[in-house]
Design a protein around this motif. Sequence first.
Motif, PDB file in Angstrom:
ATOM      1  N   LEU A 105       1.123  -1.374  -0.070  1.00  0.00           N
ATOM      2  CA  LEU A 105       0.332   0.055  -0.079  1.00  0.00           C
ATOM      3  C   LEU A 105       1.110   1.146  -0.050  1.00  0.00           C
ATOM      4  N   LEU A 106       1.525   1.049   0.399  1.00  0.00           N
ATOM      5  CA  LEU A 106       2.982   2.178   0.818  1.00  0.00           C
ATOM      6  C   LEU A 106       3.511   2.636  -0.813  1.00  0.00           C
ATOM      7  N   ALA A 107       3.602   1.390  -1.381  1.00  0.00           N
ATOM      8  CA  ALA A 107       4.952   2.045  -2.736  1.00  0.00           C
ATOM      9  C   ALA A 107       3.243   2.571  -3.727  1.00  0.00           C
ATOM     10  N   PHE A 108       1.965   1.772  -3.494  1.00  0.00           N
ATOM     11  CA  PHE A 108       0.704   2.041  -4.023  1.00  0.00           C
ATOM     12  C   PHE A 108       0.921   4.056  -3.662  1.00  0.00           C
ATOM     13  N   TYR A 109       0.749   4.221  -2.359  1.00  0.00           N
ATOM     14  CA  TYR A 109       0.802   5.687  -2.626  1.00  0.00           C
ATOM     15  C   TYR A 109       1.943   6.495  -2.541  1.00  0.00           C
ATOM     16  N   GLU A 110       2.789   5.854  -2.824  1.00  0.00           N
ATOM     17  CA  GLU A 110       4.201   6.915  -3.492  1.00  0.00           C
ATOM     18  C   GLU A 110       3.551   7.306  -4.520  1.00  0.00           C
ATOM     19  N   ASP A 111       3.576   6.159  -5.347  1.00  0.00           N
ATOM     20  CA  ASP A 111       3.013   6.062  -6.693  1.00  0.00           C
ATOM     21  C   ASP A 111       2.425   7.305  -7.478  1.00  0.00           C
ATOM     22  N   ILE A 112       1.048   7.339  -6.499  1.00  0.00           N
ATOM     23  CA  ILE A 112       0.289   8.688  -7.052  1.00  0.00           C
ATOM     24  C   ILE A 112       0.439   9.637  -5.994  1.00  0.00           C
ATOM     25  N   VAL A 149       0.598  10.123  -3.161  1.00  0.00           N
ATOM     26  CA  VAL A 149      -0.676  10.690  -1.396  1.00  0.00           C
ATOM     27  C   VAL A 149       0.412  10.312  -0.391  1.00  0.00           C
ATOM     28  N   ARG A 150      -0.083  10.503   0.685  1.00  0.00           N
ATOM     29  CA  ARG A 150       0.292  10.010   1.929  1.00  0.00           C
ATOM     30  C   ARG A 150      -0.583   9.530   2.830  1.00  0.00           C
ATOM     31  N   ALA A 151      -0.777   8.240   3.106  1.00  0.00           N
ATOM     32  CA  ALA A 151      -1.386   7.924   4.530  1.00  0.00           C
ATOM     33  C   ALA A 151      -0.585   8.765   5.891  1.00  0.00           C
ATOM     34  N   THR A 152      -1.191   9.147   6.491  1.00  0.00           N
ATOM     35  CA  THR A 152      -0.611  10.156   7.971  1.00  0.00           C
ATOM     36  C   THR A 152      -1.734   9.712   8.571  1.00  0.00           C
ATOM     37  N   SER A 153      -2.714   9.081   8.739  1.00  0.00           N
ATOM     38  CA  SER A 153      -4.112   8.618   9.341  1.00  0.00           C
ATOM     39  C   SER A 153      -4.593   7.786   9.612  1.00  0.00           C
ATOM     40  N   SER A 154      -4.528   7.053  10.369  1.00  0.00           N
ATOM     41  CA  SER A 154      -5.799   6.040  10.005  1.00  0.00           C
ATOM     42  C   SER A 154      -7.028   5.957  11.331  1.00  0.00           C
ATOM     43  N   HIS A 155      -8.033   4.842  11.010  1.00  0.00           N
ATOM     44  CA  HIS A 155      -9.170   4.800  11.848  1.00  0.00           C
ATOM     45  C   HIS A 155      -8.252   3.443  12.649  1.00  0.00           C
ATOM     46  N   ASN A 156      -8.904   3.028  13.883  1.00  0.00           N
ATOM     47  CA  ASN A 156      -8.712   1.825  14.272  1.00  0.00           C
ATOM     48  C   ASN A 156      -9.049   1.204  15.454  1.00  0.00           C
ATOM     49  N   ASP A 157      -9.447   0.469  15.657  1.00  0.00           N
ATOM     50  CA  ASP A 157     -10.695   0.020  16.324  1.00  0.00           C
ATOM     51  C   ASP A 157      -9.750  -0.363  18.115  1.00  0.00           C
ATOM     52  N   ILE A 158     -10.117  -0.627  19.003  1.00  0.00           N
ATOM     53  CA  ILE A 158      -8.966  -0.826  20.620  1.00  0.00           C
ATOM     54  C   ILE A 158      -9.009  -2.478  19.890  1.00  0.00           C
ATOM     55  N   SER A 159      -7.608  -2.816  20.213  1.00  0.00           N
ATOM     56  CA  SER A 159      -7.409  -4.382  19.708  1.00  0.00           C
ATOM     57  C   SER A 159      -7.854  -5.347  20.700  1.00  0.00           C
ATOM     58  N   GLU A 188       0.019  -4.839  18.235  1.00  0.00           N
ATOM     59  CA  GLU A 188       1.784  -4.984  17.570  1.00  0.00           C
ATOM     60  C   GLU A 188       1.213  -4.456  15.876  1.00  0.00           C
ATOM     61  N   THR A 189       0.569  -5.551  14.591  1.00  0.00           N
ATOM     62  CA  THR A 189       0.311  -5.959  14.107  1.00  0.00           C
ATOM     63  C   THR A 189       0.027  -4.413  13.557  1.00  0.00           C
ATOM     64  N   LYS A 190      -1.095  -3.956  14.010  1.00  0.00           N
ATOM     65  CA  LYS A 190      -1.314  -2.232  13.511  1.00  0.00           C
ATOM     66  C   LYS A 190      -0.834  -1.661  13.411  1.00  0.00           C
ATOM     67  N   LEU A 191       0.468  -2.033  14.362  1.00  0.00           N
ATOM     68  CA  LEU A 191       1.252  -0.414  15.029  1.00  0.00           C
ATOM     69  C   LEU A 191       2.210  -0.517  13.995  1.00  0.00           C
ATOM     70  N   ARG A 192       2.821  -1.476  13.634  1.00  0.00           N
ATOM     71  CA  ARG A 192       3.965  -2.364  12.270  1.00  0.00           C
ATOM     72  C   ARG A 192       3.187  -1.401  11.282  1.00  0.00           C
ATOM     73  N   ASP A 193       2.124  -1.859  11.271  1.00  0.00           N
ATOM     74  CA  ASP A 193       1.306  -1.540   9.522  1.00  0.00           C
ATOM     75  C   ASP A 193       1.907   0.019   9.509  1.00  0.00           C
TER      76      ASP A 193
END
Length: 320
Positions: A112-119, A121-131, A138-143
């Motif tokens: 996904l990062l490679a796709f965003y770099e190609d167009i 755009v930066r993914a600077t934020s996200s919505h994520n439920d409590i884990s 750890e998975t959501k933080l690594r992503d």
Amino acid sequence: MCYGFPDEQALSAARAQRGPGRRAMLRGAFAGAVGAGALAAGVATAPGAHAHTHRRGRPLVPPGRISLQLYSMRDDLNGERGFDETLRAVARIGYPRVEQALGLFGRTAEELLAFYEDIGVRATSSHNDISADEEALETKLRDARTLGQSYMNVPYLDSEVLDDWKRFAEQMNHEAARARRYGVRYGYHNHAHEFTRDLGGGVTPWDVLTSELDPRLVHLEIDIHWAVTGGIESGDGVRDPERFTIDVIRSAPQRVLQYHVKDRDPVTGDTVDVGTGMIDFERIFRAHPVKEYIVENDTPDVTPQQTAEVGYAYLRHGRC
């Protein structure tokens, strides 16, 4: 006018309009609609109306801080248009940033990062439920770190039990401490019920969250539409919902770093495209600037594409 375009020809004509715009017309109609049910809808009348002095054509916010909540685009993302073309269209509009929602759409964070770099755009934020557990955390933080995010926000919590809200805050403090190690700021995104629900003795979820969330670790992503709605529905912001929202921002111990910029129909209370409703955004922006201004409409007025176009035009050029 900036609202309700039936086709591209009407959209083009609306963009060329030099009149007062739907917002001014809605305010005028609203002022004369008290007997027709505006008060029954819980909307402020003349004492809560405010003159708009913004010069059209001047940016309301720094252009580099404008973002788009991808939940607004879900029908296109999940539909025939698909993720790739929808995001390319978002980039063509001019958005430099997006806020992730609804997962990674079948990609790894690296892909996904490679796709965003190609167009561009930066993914600077996200919505994520409590884990659910530490592995999921750890998975959501690594992503988030892989994508280069600065922020991560819990989008929604709900309970009628006071102790549940205390447990929510305890878990968010824990996750925020872990997020700090990954270089990600951890926040909470409000709706209206945090301001309206009585958990006992007049204590609201907002009271619990703002007293229990560690301001050194957790920031706030204020959804302006829902804060305005909370003020109106609670009765505390009926006369001046923007002032209620500003007071919410200024009284919280936590820092407000992000806004969801989402407008409100003055009669129905529904979400509408930015700049087409009743909210005086510039007044709130002047009172408290933030790091990101994230365009959103839970129920796009016509199409997700138009929601994105109108929201960007309003913040970037002071007009829709």
